[in-house]
Design an enzyme around this catalytic site. Structure first.
Site, PDB file in Angstrom:
ATOM      1  N   LYS A   2       0.840  -1.214   0.000  1.00 52.04           N
ATOM      2  CA  LYS A   2       0.000   0.000   0.000  1.00 52.04           C
ATOM      3  C   LYS A   2       0.872   1.259   0.000  1.00 52.04           C
ATOM      4  O   LYS A   2       0.663   2.178  -0.785  1.00 52.04           O
ATOM      5  CB  LYS A   2      -0.912   0.033   1.248  1.00 52.04           C
ATOM      6  CG  LYS A   2      -1.806  -1.185   1.407  1.00 52.04           C
ATOM      7  CD  LYS A   2      -2.685  -1.096   2.646  1.00 52.04           C
ATOM      8  CE  LYS A   2      -1.942  -1.052   3.961  1.00 52.04           C
ATOM      9  NZ  LYS A   2      -1.187  -2.277   4.280  1.00 52.04           N
ATOM     10  N   ARG A  40      11.911  -5.852   5.034  1.00 47.74           N
ATOM     11  CA  ARG A  40      11.713  -4.406   4.847  1.00 47.74           C
ATOM     12  C   ARG A  40      12.678  -3.601   5.721  1.00 47.74           C
ATOM     13  O   ARG A  40      12.920  -3.923   6.872  1.00 47.74           O
ATOM     14  CB  ARG A  40      10.281  -4.010   5.209  1.00 47.74           C
ATOM     15  CG  ARG A  40      10.094  -2.500   5.176  1.00 47.74           C
ATOM     16  CD  ARG A  40       8.661  -2.062   5.142  1.00 47.74           C
ATOM     17  NE  ARG A  40       7.891  -2.554   6.271  1.00 47.74           N
ATOM     18  CZ  ARG A  40       6.583  -2.370   6.397  1.00 47.74           C
ATOM     19  NH1 ARG A  40       5.914  -1.743   5.449  1.00 47.74           N
ATOM     20  NH2 ARG A  40       5.947  -2.841   7.443  1.00 47.74           N
ATOM     21  N   ARG A  86      -9.607   1.531   8.651  1.00 50.02           N
ATOM     22  CA  ARG A  86      -9.177   0.165   8.944  1.00 50.02           C
ATOM     23  C   ARG A  86     -10.192  -0.592   9.771  1.00 50.02           C
ATOM     24  O   ARG A  86      -9.976  -1.765  10.068  1.00 50.02           O
ATOM     25  CB  ARG A  86      -7.891   0.232   9.751  1.00 50.02           C
ATOM     26  CG  ARG A  86      -6.670  -0.263   9.035  1.00 50.02           C
ATOM     27  CD  ARG A  86      -5.511   0.207   9.850  1.00 50.02           C
ATOM     28  NE  ARG A  86      -4.372  -0.599   9.733  1.00 50.02           N
ATOM     29  CZ  ARG A  86      -3.231  -0.157   9.175  1.00 50.02           C
ATOM     30  NH1 ARG A  86      -3.163   1.014   8.618  1.00 50.02           N
ATOM     31  NH2 ARG A  86      -2.186  -0.907   9.181  1.00 50.02           N
ATOM     32  N   ARG A 106      11.562  -1.763  11.229  1.00 52.41           N
ATOM     33  CA  ARG A 106      10.473  -1.324  12.101  1.00 52.41           C
ATOM     34  C   ARG A 106      10.283  -2.338  13.224  1.00 52.41           C
ATOM     35  O   ARG A 106      10.316  -3.542  12.986  1.00 52.41           O
ATOM     36  CB  ARG A 106       9.174  -1.175  11.290  1.00 52.41           C
ATOM     37  CG  ARG A 106       8.996   0.183  10.692  1.00 52.41           C
ATOM     38  CD  ARG A 106       7.858   0.274   9.711  1.00 52.41           C
ATOM     39  NE  ARG A 106       6.597  -0.316  10.123  1.00 52.41           N
ATOM     40  CZ  ARG A 106       5.476  -0.263   9.394  1.00 52.41           C
ATOM     41  NH1 ARG A 106       5.471   0.368   8.245  1.00 52.41           N
ATOM     42  NH2 ARG A 106       4.361  -0.839   9.814  1.00 52.41           N
ATOM     43  N   ARG A 128      -0.401  -8.360  13.815  1.00 57.29           N
ATOM     44  CA  ARG A 128      -0.954  -7.368  12.871  1.00 57.29           C
ATOM     45  C   ARG A 128      -1.818  -8.055  11.814  1.00 57.29           C
ATOM     46  O   ARG A 128      -2.872  -7.533  11.428  1.00 57.29           O
ATOM     47  CB  ARG A 128       0.182  -6.600  12.182  1.00 57.29           C
ATOM     48  CG  ARG A 128       0.853  -5.595  13.106  1.00 57.29           C
ATOM     49  CD  ARG A 128       2.197  -5.146  12.570  1.00 57.29           C
ATOM     50  NE  ARG A 128       2.123  -4.481  11.288  1.00 57.29           N
ATOM     51  CZ  ARG A 128       3.146  -4.399  10.431  1.00 57.29           C
ATOM     52  NH1 ARG A 128       4.311  -4.964  10.708  1.00 57.29           N
ATOM     53  NH2 ARG A 128       2.994  -3.764   9.294  1.00 57.29           N
TER      54      ARG A 128
HETATM   55  P1  AP5 Z   1       4.934  -1.567   1.841  1.00 54.04           P
HETATM   56  O1  AP5 Z   1       4.626  -0.747   0.645  1.00 54.04           O
HETATM   57  O2  AP5 Z   1       5.644  -0.905   2.970  1.00 54.04           O
HETATM   58  O3  AP5 Z   1       3.604  -2.314   2.344  1.00 54.04           O
HETATM   59  P2  AP5 Z   1       2.365  -1.781   3.171  1.00 54.04           P
HETATM   60  O4  AP5 Z   1       1.157  -2.450   2.637  1.00 54.04           O
HETATM   61  O5  AP5 Z   1       2.353  -0.289   3.209  1.00 54.04           O
HETATM   62  O6  AP5 Z   1       2.730  -2.399   4.577  1.00 54.04           O
HETATM   63  P3  AP5 Z   1       2.712  -1.805   6.057  1.00 54.04           P
HETATM   64  O7  AP5 Z   1       3.306  -2.863   6.914  1.00 54.04           O
HETATM   65  O8  AP5 Z   1       3.360  -0.440   6.128  1.00 54.04           O
HETATM   66  O9  AP5 Z   1       1.215  -1.646   6.310  1.00 54.04           O
HETATM   67  P4  AP5 Z   1       0.521  -1.651   7.649  1.00 54.04           P
HETATM   68  O10 AP5 Z   1      -0.828  -1.363   7.193  1.00 54.04           O
HETATM   69  O11 AP5 Z   1       0.642  -2.843   8.494  1.00 54.04           O
HETATM   70  O12 AP5 Z   1       1.359  -0.577   8.507  1.00 54.04           O
HETATM   71  P5  AP5 Z   1       1.076   0.950   8.843  1.00 54.04           P
HETATM   72  O13 AP5 Z   1       2.365   1.630   8.849  1.00 54.04           O
HETATM   73  O14 AP5 Z   1      -0.045   1.482   8.037  1.00 54.04           O
HETATM   74  O15 AP5 Z   1       5.783  -2.839   1.356  1.00 54.04           O
HETATM   75  C1  AP5 Z   1       6.258  -3.805   2.285  1.00 54.04           C
HETATM   76  C2  AP5 Z   1       7.607  -4.380   1.767  1.00 54.04           C
HETATM   77  O16 AP5 Z   1       7.367  -5.056   0.535  1.00 54.04           O
HETATM   78  C3  AP5 Z   1       8.653  -3.294   1.454  1.00 54.04           C
HETATM   79  O17 AP5 Z   1       9.916  -3.796   1.798  1.00 54.04           O
HETATM   80  C4  AP5 Z   1       8.541  -3.074  -0.051  1.00 54.04           C
HETATM   81  O18 AP5 Z   1       9.755  -2.653  -0.620  1.00 54.04           O
HETATM   82  C5  AP5 Z   1       8.140  -4.466  -0.523  1.00 54.04           C
HETATM   83  N1  AP5 Z   1       7.255  -4.413  -1.698  1.00 54.04           N
HETATM   84  C6  AP5 Z   1       6.214  -3.561  -1.913  1.00 54.04           C
HETATM   85  N2  AP5 Z   1       5.610  -3.843  -3.097  1.00 54.04           N
HETATM   86  C7  AP5 Z   1       6.298  -4.895  -3.629  1.00 54.04           C
HETATM   87  C8  AP5 Z   1       6.129  -5.644  -4.843  1.00 54.04           C
HETATM   88  N3  AP5 Z   1       5.162  -5.378  -5.735  1.00 54.04           N
HETATM   89  N4  AP5 Z   1       6.978  -6.677  -5.059  1.00 54.04           N
HETATM   90  C9  AP5 Z   1       7.965  -6.986  -4.155  1.00 54.04           C
HETATM   91  N5  AP5 Z   1       8.165  -6.294  -2.996  1.00 54.04           N
HETATM   92  C10 AP5 Z   1       7.329  -5.278  -2.739  1.00 54.04           C
HETATM   93  O19 AP5 Z   1       0.510   0.826  10.340  1.00 54.04           O
HETATM   94  C11 AP5 Z   1       1.360   0.483  11.409  1.00 54.04           C
HETATM   95  C12 AP5 Z   1       0.563   0.481  12.697  1.00 54.04           C
HETATM   96  O20 AP5 Z   1       0.009   1.787  12.946  1.00 54.04           O
HETATM   97  C13 AP5 Z   1      -0.641  -0.461  12.738  1.00 54.04           C
HETATM   98  O21 AP5 Z   1      -0.270  -1.784  13.080  1.00 54.04           O
HETATM   99  C14 AP5 Z   1      -1.495   0.203  13.823  1.00 54.04           C
HETATM  100  O22 AP5 Z   1      -0.997  -0.075  15.114  1.00 54.04           O
HETATM  101  C15 AP5 Z   1      -1.284   1.695  13.557  1.00 54.04           C
HETATM  102  N6  AP5 Z   1      -2.286   2.231  12.612  1.00 54.04           N
HETATM  103  C16 AP5 Z   1      -2.062   2.765  11.384  1.00 54.04           C
HETATM  104  N7  AP5 Z   1      -3.206   3.125  10.825  1.00 54.04           N
HETATM  105  C17 AP5 Z   1      -4.193   2.837  11.693  1.00 54.04           C
HETATM  106  C18 AP5 Z   1      -5.610   2.956  11.648  1.00 54.04           C
HETATM  107  N8  AP5 Z   1      -6.245   3.474  10.576  1.00 54.04           N
HETATM  108  N9  AP5 Z   1      -6.318   2.540  12.721  1.00 54.04           N
HETATM  109  C19 AP5 Z   1      -5.705   2.038  13.810  1.00 54.04           C
HETATM  110  N10 AP5 Z   1      -4.357   1.874  13.912  1.00 54.04           N
HETATM  111  C20 AP5 Z   1      -3.612   2.279  12.850  1.00 54.04           C
END
Ligand code: AP5
Length: 225
Positions: free
Chosen positions: A25, A136, A100, A169, A180
């Site tokens: 994402k 990552r 979410r 991270r 998660r």
């Molecule tokens: P990446 O693009 O970073 O993936 P992502 O889907 O963004 O993954 P996240 O882990 O960041 O999402 P998340 O939703 O768990 O975390 P967030 O920070 O939002 O890609 C991942 C890896 O794959 C990278 O190394 C990349 O290079 C690689 N990659 C990408 N695309 C690729 C491809 N096509 N092919 C190969 N490799 C690829 O949230 C963190 C925490 O914050 C949550 O757990 C929660 O505690 C809190 N939080 C955030 N938002 C909320 C909310 N709305 N409500 C409540 N709590 C929240």
């Protein structure tokens, strides 16, 4: 959700990214934002920033995020309300990581109405997600994301953009990743059913090279600029 026709012709798209941790994402939201001149709003990055600055929000969120749980809805809804009210969001924006939960959907709809969002559900098999998250690396200064095998920085361990040392991270450690994913299954996956009958809902196969995924997203968005 009435679709593109319901929007002002001059308005840029508003986009929601759904998908489990590691689906890509953030990668796709960042690239689309750059190519289309849209603001990317990553709730994860905003929360990590609040933690780094030691704000009251950051202090509340830190122990929850360390356990891989979701931060309370009311905090996220307030954060998004404040963010999308800013001038820069008039030109369209991408929500990366929000909503979410169903209460967050209702909170968003109370601010924006129910129409006019593209919703991309990025699907990736679980074993691939685990490999992506364990490899990552992340820049704590400019939030750029890398992968030790599939998208390494030019110089090992150092951000290409700002030369800051890259880190893993805390919530990418295996036990937290499993929590998660369980949170995603229980609380976020129901949003897919909620949005899936909307005209601008699209399932996207995220288990392909990032350039290929981006090209499909661009095609789905069409001329909406
Ligand atoms: P990446 O693009 O970073 O993936 P992502 O889907 O963004 O993954 P996240 O882990 O960041 O999402 P998340 O939703 O768990 O975390 P967030 O920070 O939002 O890609 C991942 C890896 O794959 C990278 O190394 C990349 O290079 C690689 N990659 C990408 N695309 C690729 C491809 N096509 N092919 C190969 N490799 C690829 O949230 C963190 C925490 O914050 C949550 O757990 C929660 O505690 C809190 N939080 C955030 N938002 C909320 C909310 N709305 N409500 C409540 N709590 C929240």
């Amino acid at each position: 959700m009435g679709g593109a026709k319901a929007r002002d012709a001059a308005q840029k798209p508003r986009i929601i990214f759904l998908g489990p941790p590691g689906a890509g994402k953030g990668t796709q939201a960042g690239r689309l934002a750059a190519e289309r001149g849209l603001v990317r709003i990553s709730t994860g990055d905003m929360l990590r920033q609040a933690i780094a600055e030691g704000t009251p929000l950051g202090k509340q969120a830190a122990p929850i995020m360390e356990k891989g749980q979701l931060v309370p809805d009311e905090l996220l809804i307030a954060m998004i309300r404040e963010r999308i009210a800013r001038e820069d969001c008039r030109g369209g924006y991408i929500l990366d990581g929000f909503p979410r939960t169903l209460p967050q959907v209702r909170g968003l709809e109370a601010m924006t109405g129910t129409e006019g969002f593209f919703v991309f559900d990025v699907e990736v098999p679980r074993d691939v997600l685990l490999r992506r998250l364990s490899g990552r690396r992340w820049c704590p200064k400019c939030q750029a994301t890398y992968h030790v095998q599939t998208s390494p920085p030019t110089r090992a361990g150092v951000c290409d953009w700002c030369s800051t040392a890259l880190v893993q991270r805390e919530d990418d450690k295996e036990a937290v990743v499993r929590k998660r994913l369980a949170e995603y299954d229980e609380r976020t996956e129901p949003l897919v059913a909620y949005y899936s009958d909307r005209p601008e809902f699209h399932r996207v196969n995220g288990d392909r090279p990032a350039d290929v995924v981006l090209a499909e997203l661009q095609q789905l968005l069409g001329d909406e600029r």
